[in-house]
Design a protein around this motif. Structure first.
Motif, PDB file in Angstrom:
ATOM      1  N   THR A   1     112.403 120.107  44.597  1.00  0.00           N
ATOM      2  CA  THR A   1     113.564 119.228  44.826  1.00  0.00           C
ATOM      3  C   THR A   1     113.456 118.135  45.653  1.00  0.00           C
ATOM      4  OG1 THR A   1     115.618 119.407  45.946  1.00  0.00           O
ATOM      5  CG2 THR A   1     113.887 120.664  46.991  1.00  0.00           C
ATOM      6  N   LEU A   2     114.439 117.053  45.802  1.00  0.00           N
ATOM      7  CA  LEU A   2     114.027 115.958  46.590  1.00  0.00           C
ATOM      8  C   LEU A   2     114.714 116.174  48.130  1.00  0.00           C
ATOM      9  CD1 LEU A   2     115.299 113.173  44.285  1.00  0.00           C
ATOM     10  CD2 LEU A   2     113.017 113.994  44.732  1.00  0.00           C
ATOM     11  N   LYS A   3     115.300 117.290  48.113  1.00  0.00           N
ATOM     12  CA  LYS A   3     115.969 117.802  49.568  1.00  0.00           C
ATOM     13  C   LYS A   3     115.090 118.704  50.481  1.00  0.00           C
ATOM     14  CE  LYS A   3     120.289 118.342  46.773  1.00  0.00           C
ATOM     15  NZ  LYS A   3     121.334 119.366  46.166  1.00  0.00           N
TER      16      LYS A   3
ATOM     17  N   THR B   1     117.637 124.079  42.429  1.00  0.00           N
ATOM     18  CA  THR B   1     116.085 124.293  41.905  1.00  0.00           C
ATOM     19  C   THR B   1     115.706 125.568  42.477  1.00  0.00           C
ATOM     20  OG1 THR B   1     115.658 122.298  41.337  1.00  0.00           O
ATOM     21  CG2 THR B   1     113.784 123.823  41.171  1.00  0.00           C
ATOM     22  N   GLU B   2     115.911 125.780  43.845  1.00  0.00           N
ATOM     23  CA  GLU B   2     115.601 126.955  44.501  1.00  0.00           C
ATOM     24  C   GLU B   2     116.492 128.340  44.191  1.00  0.00           C
ATOM     25  OE1 GLU B   2     114.446 127.869  49.199  1.00  0.00           O
ATOM     26  OE2 GLU B   2     113.553 126.244  48.073  1.00  0.00           O
ATOM     27  N   ALA B   3     117.695 127.855  43.676  1.00  0.00           N
ATOM     28  CA  ALA B   3     118.695 129.127  43.602  1.00  0.00           C
ATOM     29  C   ALA B   3     118.246 129.676  42.270  1.00  0.00           C
ATOM     30  CB  ALA B   3     120.065 128.458  43.143  1.00  0.00           C
ATOM     31  N   LEU B   4     117.648 129.013  41.100  1.00  0.00           N
ATOM     32  CA  LEU B   4     117.009 129.379  39.885  1.00  0.00           C
ATOM     33  C   LEU B   4     115.624 130.199  40.273  1.00  0.00           C
ATOM     34  CD1 LEU B   4     117.352 130.241  37.073  1.00  0.00           C
ATOM     35  CD2 LEU B   4     116.810 128.009  36.469  1.00  0.00           C
ATOM     36  N   LEU B   5     114.918 129.479  41.213  1.00  0.00           N
ATOM     37  CA  LEU B   5     113.451 130.101  41.450  1.00  0.00           C
ATOM     38  C   LEU B   5     113.887 131.584  42.011  1.00  0.00           C
ATOM     39  CD1 LEU B   5     111.424 127.132  43.062  1.00  0.00           C
ATOM     40  CD2 LEU B   5     110.927 128.393  41.226  1.00  0.00           C
TER      41      LEU B   5
ATOM     42  N   GLY C   1     108.963 124.553  40.320  1.00  0.00           N
ATOM     43  CA  GLY C   1     110.442 124.290  40.126  1.00  0.00           C
ATOM     44  C   GLY C   1     110.603 122.633  40.361  1.00  0.00           C
ATOM     45  N   THR C   2     111.419 122.093  39.564  1.00  0.00           N
ATOM     46  CA  THR C   2     112.021 120.657  39.705  1.00  0.00           C
ATOM     47  C   THR C   2     113.327 120.488  39.058  1.00  0.00           C
ATOM     48  OG1 THR C   2     111.220 118.526  39.179  1.00  0.00           O
ATOM     49  CG2 THR C   2     111.032 120.160  37.373  1.00  0.00           C
TER      50      THR C   2
ATOM     51  N   GLU D   1     110.749 114.794  35.202  1.00  0.00           N
ATOM     52  CA  GLU D   1     110.653 116.061  36.464  1.00  0.00           C
ATOM     53  C   GLU D   1     110.831 114.941  37.755  1.00  0.00           C
ATOM     54  OE1 GLU D   1     106.334 115.440  34.979  1.00  0.00           O
ATOM     55  OE2 GLU D   1     108.118 115.543  34.149  1.00  0.00           O
ATOM     56  N   SER D   2     111.136 115.643  38.678  1.00  0.00           N
ATOM     57  CA  SER D   2     111.344 114.756  39.927  1.00  0.00           C
ATOM     58  C   SER D   2     109.929 113.953  40.388  1.00  0.00           C
ATOM     59  CB  SER D   2     111.624 115.636  41.200  1.00  0.00           C
ATOM     60  OG  SER D   2     110.761 116.270  41.677  1.00  0.00           O
ATOM     61  N   SER D   3     109.840 112.761  41.347  1.00  0.00           N
ATOM     62  CA  SER D   3     108.773 112.145  41.494  1.00  0.00           C
ATOM     63  C   SER D   3     108.075 113.029  42.689  1.00  0.00           C
ATOM     64  CB  SER D   3     109.303 110.943  42.416  1.00  0.00           C
ATOM     65  OG  SER D   3     110.221 111.314  43.423  1.00  0.00           O
ATOM     66  N   VAL D   4     108.676 114.021  43.122  1.00  0.00           N
ATOM     67  CA  VAL D   4     107.897 115.008  44.164  1.00  0.00           C
ATOM     68  C   VAL D   4     107.094 115.991  43.432  1.00  0.00           C
ATOM     69  CG1 VAL D   4     108.110 116.828  45.828  1.00  0.00           C
ATOM     70  CG2 VAL D   4     109.843 114.927  45.954  1.00  0.00           C
ATOM     71  N   CYS D   5     107.388 116.270  42.109  1.00  0.00           N
ATOM     72  CA  CYS D   5     106.661 117.233  41.020  1.00  0.00           C
ATOM     73  C   CYS D   5     105.600 116.395  40.602  1.00  0.00           C
ATOM     74  CB  CYS D   5     107.612 117.540  40.159  1.00  0.00           C
ATOM     75  SG  CYS D   5     107.030 118.790  38.900  1.00  0.00           S
TER      76      CYS D   5
END
Length: 246
Positions: free
Chosen positions: A27-29, A37-41, A99-100, A107-111
């Motif tokens: 996530t970007l957060k 994303t964490e909720a689905l993880l 997770g992204t 996908e996110s830049s973080v991923c």
């Protein structure tokens, strides 16, 4: 369901208690903010923990991960690099789940940065002379409000298998809401937690990751013949049709 089906669902004799998993939320957060994303993880996390897998969940954005494809970017001009710390968790785990969220169809830049940092270790070898991620398994969880679940999964899972991770069947799951602004996965009334397709895929992915990790650990990893970089560099050609081409 009949009695036999119910018994099969509730009981099994698989032992995953010596396995560990790291679930990295891209996530970007930062931690402390709601991440859909964490909720689905939480689905694979809950299933793994119910089966005694040692699970660690982290947010990559909480770490200082400069760009680059080397194990420690402080040796390449950056003042700080938390990757060596995060690397220890990744290397200690038999299972990796990325997770992204989806942004602009990707996908996110973080991923993507995390994958690049994983790549920085891919030249290292394990005790059998294979690439370092051999014997580990990986999957991915994706959320968003725009199309791209399968596209992101293809990109992420291709990258991970190229680095050496084993990708079992059905190794991805995702949820996307109505295209454009609207409810995200963990929002009230989104329908995500009740979506049978998403919940089934997340469940199948989790069990396939655990089963594949169990098989690989019990077998001592991927058989070490025909894939050892150390032996190739020493001159072994593993039945290559032209062993003298060099």
């Amino acid at each position: 369901m009949n009695d036999k089906q119910r018994a099969l669902c509730k009981a099994h004799d698989y032992d995953f208690s010596d396995l560990s998993a790291v679930l990295i939320n891209c996530t970007l957060k930062p931690s402390g903010q709601l991440s859909h994303t964490e909720a689905l993880l939480d689905v694979p996390k809950s299933i793994m923990e119910a089966n005694q897998v040692n699970v660690t969940v982290v947010r990559a954005v909480d770490f200082d991960l400069p760009p680059g494809v080397y194990p420690d970017m402080t040796e390449h001009g950056f003042g700080k690099d938390d990757w060596p710390e995060l690397r220890k968790r990744v290397m200690a785990a038999e299972v990796l789940v990325l997770g992204t969220p989806i942004w602009l169809g990707e996908e996110s830049s973080v991923c993507r940065r995390l994958i690049e940092r994983l790549y920085g270790e891919s030249g290292d070898l394990n005790a059998q002379g294979q690439y370092i991620y051999y014997g580990k398994v990986a999957g991915t969880i994706i959320t968003g409000n725009e199309d791209g679940v399968k596209h992101c999964a293809m990109s992420i899972l291709y990258a991970l298998q190229h680095l050496g991770y084993t990708i079992p069947p059905q190794a991805d799951a995702g949820w996307i809401g109505e295209a454009g602004p609207g409810a995200s996965y963990a929002d009230d009334g989104s329908g995500g937690p009740e979506n049978d397709f998403t919940q089934r895929n997340a469940t199948f992915m989790t069990w396939n990751l655990m089963h594949m990790a169990r098989l690989l650990k019990d077998a001592g990893g991927i058989p070490a013949h025909g894939n050892q970089r150390s032996e190739w560099d020493a001159g072994c050609r593993f039945d290559h049709p032209n062993p003298d081409y060099r």
